[in-house]
Write an enzyme that holds these catalytic residues in place. Structure first.
Site, PDB file in Angstrom:
ATOM      1  N   ASN A 151       0.826  -1.201   0.000  1.00  0.00           N
ATOM      2  CA  ASN A 151       0.000   0.000   0.000  1.00  0.00           C
ATOM      3  C   ASN A 151       0.871   1.267   0.000  1.00  0.00           C
ATOM      4  O   ASN A 151       1.976   1.242   0.531  1.00  0.00           O
ATOM      5  CB  ASN A 151      -0.901   0.018   1.241  1.00  0.00           C
ATOM      6  CG  ASN A 151      -1.950  -1.071   1.201  1.00  0.00           C
ATOM      7  OD1 ASN A 151      -2.516  -1.353   0.159  1.00  0.00           O
ATOM      8  ND2 ASN A 151      -2.203  -1.702   2.333  1.00  0.00           N
ATOM      9  N   CYS A 173      -5.620  -7.634  -2.641  1.00  0.00           N
ATOM     10  CA  CYS A 173      -6.035  -7.158  -1.321  1.00  0.00           C
ATOM     11  C   CYS A 173      -7.109  -8.092  -0.776  1.00  0.00           C
ATOM     12  O   CYS A 173      -7.975  -8.546  -1.517  1.00  0.00           O
ATOM     13  CB  CYS A 173      -6.568  -5.732  -1.432  1.00  0.00           C
ATOM     14  SG  CYS A 173      -7.187  -5.052   0.119  1.00  0.00           S
ATOM     15  N   HIS A 174      -7.077  -8.332   0.531  1.00  0.00           N
ATOM     16  CA  HIS A 174      -8.017  -9.291   1.127  1.00  0.00           C
ATOM     17  C   HIS A 174      -9.237  -8.634   1.769  1.00  0.00           C
ATOM     18  O   HIS A 174     -10.012  -9.323   2.434  1.00  0.00           O
ATOM     19  CB  HIS A 174      -7.297 -10.161   2.156  1.00  0.00           C
ATOM     20  CG  HIS A 174      -6.580  -9.385   3.225  1.00  0.00           C
ATOM     21  ND1 HIS A 174      -5.450  -9.840   3.841  1.00  0.00           N
ATOM     22  CD2 HIS A 174      -6.828  -8.166   3.770  1.00  0.00           C
ATOM     23  CE1 HIS A 174      -5.043  -8.961   4.732  1.00  0.00           C
ATOM     24  NE2 HIS A 174      -5.872  -7.943   4.720  1.00  0.00           N
ATOM     25  N   HIS A 210      -9.532  -0.432  -1.184  1.00  0.00           N
ATOM     26  CA  HIS A 210      -9.966  -0.009   0.146  1.00  0.00           C
ATOM     27  C   HIS A 210     -11.203   0.883   0.115  1.00  0.00           C
ATOM     28  O   HIS A 210     -11.673   1.319   1.166  1.00  0.00           O
ATOM     29  CB  HIS A 210      -8.831   0.682   0.920  1.00  0.00           C
ATOM     30  CG  HIS A 210      -7.726  -0.254   1.291  1.00  0.00           C
ATOM     31  ND1 HIS A 210      -6.422   0.175   1.510  1.00  0.00           N
ATOM     32  CD2 HIS A 210      -7.704  -1.612   1.475  1.00  0.00           C
ATOM     33  CE1 HIS A 210      -5.665  -0.859   1.819  1.00  0.00           C
ATOM     34  NE2 HIS A 210      -6.425  -1.957   1.795  1.00  0.00           N
TER      35      HIS A 210
END
Length: 446
Positions: A151, A173-174, A210
């Protein structure tokens, strides 16, 4: 062209190979996956950390993977089929400045690695690092597939493509996984049906990292959005905690109140944790995180966690033990297997927009599902963000493009424009200039 002679000859180059988090997860997942074997070259500016991971890696599994710490990018990348990037751009001392210096101006951040003053300064710091990595991949492994975990995801991945347009890179990304778990538990509670795997919740994902949203969700033949509307209304004030995951017990957990509130406003399900979502908006969330049942993650906590992991590293080496032989919950190994032709796989990735998000700019790094097959990543057309979400996301897309460009060209004026344009920077221009200048000066940047 992308080529491996046999599945016993795979080479993975791990940039950030001294990692005590993502690298250990990869070791665990590789140790229990019997489809592949090969070598993992561990490159890190902290060569000693990479050497320790070499020891732990070679104790992991049944010897199908050989780990080797290497001292140069050239050695790591030469002959690599897969490149993984998980680096900390700078140090935790740098991150402490990113996250906590803005607090003197009344600007609080729950993570500080993606947007907000901290995310922007981190992106400016990361851009030249990722430019160097992109050039090295171009020179030594141009046909490799690159998986980035670092990130700010959108900025870092955008820099890779700006410096080496021919790169084959995806950002992973999780955060979406947690929302699938939430939906799975909702199905169990509301319909009395146990969902065995969070992957069985099918979602249409779109947005930016995000700040990703779900506009369609289903389990088998059941449309989950009407059910989520009832679920959100019921838990909007009290919050909902995943089974065994009280938000009070971990700085990384929440009760999803921010997500419920945003759903009630925009009609799409936010597919990221509350800590990340809150930073994309100027609103009440960061002013009262406790009331919204999430945490501001202090860097002192991260330093304590780092120290504990270092102790664990030493214990593993003394005891001649490898990484935990259990699934981490990450999807990197499944992605690698699909790229190597071992079946097809669908998951959310961050790649340049080719129209998969119809109302965000082309070439911006967007997050949607993609079909991954041998030597190919096909973004899945996901449609348009709801208009209200589009207005919010577009501002950040513009900022991320500016941060990537300013970080590469050292354009201080453009960098400040992005800094002041962030929704969290609500202070007047002179205070913003002073904060921006002090943050750069403390990092000795630009």
């Amino acid at each position: 062209m992308f080529h491996i002679s046999t599945l016993n000859q795979i080479k993975i180059a791990y940039i950030g190979g001294g990692s005590q988090g993502w690298a250990r997860s990869l070791m665990s997942d590789l140790s229990i996956d019997e489809r592949m074997s090969g070598t993992v070259a561990l490159y890190d500016l902290d060569f000693e950390a990479a050497q320790k991971n070499e020891v732990i890696g070679n104790y992991s599994g049944d010897g199908r993977w050989r780990y080797e710490a290497v001292s140069t990018l050239k050695r790591a990348l030469s002959g690599a089929d897969i490149v993984i990037i998980s680096i900390l751009p700078g140090s935790l001392d740098d991150m402490e400045i990113d996250v906590h210096l803005p607090e003197r101006c009344g600007i609080y951040q729950s993570v500080g690695d993606t947007v907000g003053p901290g995310g922007i300064i981190r992106g400016l710091r990361a851009a030249p690092m990722f430019a160097e990595i992109a050039r090295a991949i171009r020179d030594y492994a141009p046909e490799s597939w690159v998986i980035n975990y670092t990130n700010p995801m959108s900025v870092c991945t955008r820099v890779l493509y700006k410096v080496f347009p021919g790169i084959k890179a995806i950002g992973c990304c999780h955060e979406v996984f947690g929302t699938q778990k939430l939906l799975a538990e909702m199905v169990t509670e509301r319909l009395g049906v146990e969902v065995l795997r969070r992957e069985d919740i099918r979602v249409n994902v779109l947005g930016i990292n995000h700040f990703t949203w779900i506009t369609e969700a289903s389990y088998r033949h059941i449309d989950l959005l009407p059910i989520f509307h009832e679920f959100s209304a019921h838990y909007g004030e009290s919050g909902y905690e995943l089974q065994g995951e009280s938000w009070r017990d971990s700085v990384f957990r929440s009760a999803h109140r921010v997500a419920f509130d945003l759903f009630e406003t925009y009609g799409a399900i936010p597919a990221a944790g509350d800590r990340h979502l809150a930073e994309f908006l100027h609103g009440p969330y960061l002013k009262q995180p406790g009331a919204w049942k999430f945490h501001l993650t202090s860097v002192s906590f991260r330093k304590q966690d780092r120290d504990e992991k270092r102790k664990e590293t030493e214990r593993l080496i003394v005891q001649k033990r490898g990484a935990a032989g259990k699934a981490s919950g990450e999807e990197g190994v499944n992605i690698i297997a699909a790229l190597l032709g071992l079946g097809e796989f669908v998951t959310n990735v961050n790649v340049p927009n080719q129209g998969q998000v119809s109302n965000l700019p082309l070439q911006a790094i967007v997050e949607t599902n993609a079909l991954i097959t041998r030597n190919s990543v096909h973004p899945i057309f996901s449609g348009a963000l709801p208009k209200g979400v589009e207005m919010l996301a577009a501002r950040h897309v513009s900022n991320q493009e500016a941060v990537a460009e300013a970080g590469l060209t050292k354009d201080r004026a453009l960098a400040f424009q992005a800094f002041r344009n962030d929704p969290l920077v609500t202070i007047d221009r002179s205070d913003a200039e002073r904060l921006f200048h002090d943050m750069l000066a403390m990092h000795q940047m630009m």
